[in-house]
Design a protein around this motif. Structure first.
Motif, short mmCIF file in Angstrom:
data_model
loop_
_atom_site.label_atom_id
_atom_site.label_comp_id
_atom_site.label_asym_id
_atom_site.label_seq_id
_atom_site.Cartn_x
_atom_site.Cartn_y
_atom_site.Cartn_z
N UNK A 1 -49.76 -10.40 6.43
CA UNK A 1 -50.47 -10.01 5.22
C UNK A 1 -51.62 -9.06 5.53
N UNK A 2 -51.84 -8.82 6.82
CA UNK A 2 -52.91 -7.91 7.25
C UNK A 2 -52.56 -6.49 6.82
N UNK A 3 -53.56 -5.75 6.30
CA UNK A 3 -53.34 -4.40 5.79
C UNK A 3 -52.79 -3.47 6.86
N UNK A 4 -53.36 -3.54 8.04
CA UNK A 4 -52.91 -2.66 9.13
C UNK A 4 -51.44 -2.91 9.44
N UNK A 5 -51.07 -4.20 9.50
CA UNK A 5 -49.69 -4.54 9.85
C UNK A 5 -48.75 -4.08 8.74
#
Length: 295
Positions: free
Chosen positions: A13-17
């Motif tokens: 759910x991380x933006x970068x990922x």
């Protein structure tokens, strides 16, 4: 040994990922990220990643180790730097940003010390075993050298003893020959058209020794078997006849003790005209050597 690293449960759910996975080859680049975390944990050096001490990873070597395509690996490293996920230092070492914040560095430090202690112990044991192996080889070589020295010493003593015996034997033969020349004189008689020497023994010398010495010097090298047969001839037929028989054997160029015994019997029976060879029915005694059968 424990070998694990922490990952947030909401990492996907991380933006970068999410951004990375949305790109071309995004899933592959996300896998490369987890591969870098795994390498950092294996290295256990506070988040630094390198091939070995003093040798940094490149995009090509990382791709080879992880089974990725070099071009995708190079794109992923550039992207991770851009998003401040990794940092590449001047020496080429890759550093996982925030490693200490997400991992239990204290526990990892203990594990590192434990691994270092185990490695040192392994090296110490290997060094000890190598030293023991070299010591065993040295002891074995020393033992072999001692045995060789002892063996050489025994051979030297044996050679010295043999040389002494040969010198003593030569000295005795020389004395016996001188005594024979002084104490024995010969008269010539005719037998079968050839001149034979009749040995007349005088003086106090050992006649059996003269008999054996004459055989050894003029017929064949003396052996215990021949010496015993010569002594038997001298005992049964007399020492004078025995010496005459040996002389005739030498003049006829014969080498068989059986021929000499036949001559001695002829001389003892009074037949001086022609030495008779042993009859065809004559059979050597059982203790006669195979060599004597052919003379």
């Amino acid at each position: 040994m424990e070998s694990w690293f922490k990952v947030d449960a909401d990492i996907f759910d991380n933006k970068k990922m999410k951004i990375i996975r949305s790109m071309r080859n995004g899933d592959c680049m996300a896998l490369i990220w987890f591969f870098l975390l795994s390498l950092a944990r294996q290295q256990n050096d506070n988040g630094y990643i390198y091939a070995t001490e003093g040798v940094a990873y490149t995009a090509k070597t990382l791709a080879a180790c992880g089974g990725f395509r070099p071009k995708v690996t190079e794109t992923a490293l550039g992207l991770f730097q851009e998003y401040n996920m990794i940092d590449v230092e001047e020496n080429g070492y890759i550093y996982i940003v925030g490693w200490a914040e997400h991992q239990n560095t204290e526990a990892l430090a203990k594990l590192k010390d434990h691994d270092s202690a185990k490695e040192k112990n392994r090296q110490r044991v290997a060094k000890y075993r190598q030293k023991q192996k070299q010591s065993n080889v040295t002891d074995c070589n020393a033992e072999c050298n001692d045995k060789n020295i002892t063996c050489n010493a025994d051979v030297t003593d044996c050679n010295a003893e043999c040389n002494d015996n040969v010198m003593a034997c030569n000295g005795n033969n020389k004395i016996k020959k001188e005594n024979k020349n002084e104490n024995n004189h010969y008269s010539n008689a005719k037998c079968n058209g050839t001149s034979i020497t009749n040995l007349v023994v005088s003086g106090s010398g050992n006649d059996n020794d003269n008999l054996i010495s004459f055989w050894n010097q003029n017929i064949t090298p003396i052996t215990p078997y021949i010496a015993e047969r010569l002594q038997t001839i001298a005992k049964e037929q007399g020492e004078l006849i025995a010496m005459q028989a040996v002389t005739i054997t030498a003049q006829q160029g014969k080498k068989s003790i059986a021929y000499c015994e036949g001559v001695a019997r002829n001389l003892a029976s009074g037949d001086m005209q022609k030495p008779k060879k042993p009859p065809d029915s004559f059979k050597p005694t059982d203790d006669q050597t195979d060599l004597d059968k052919y003379f």
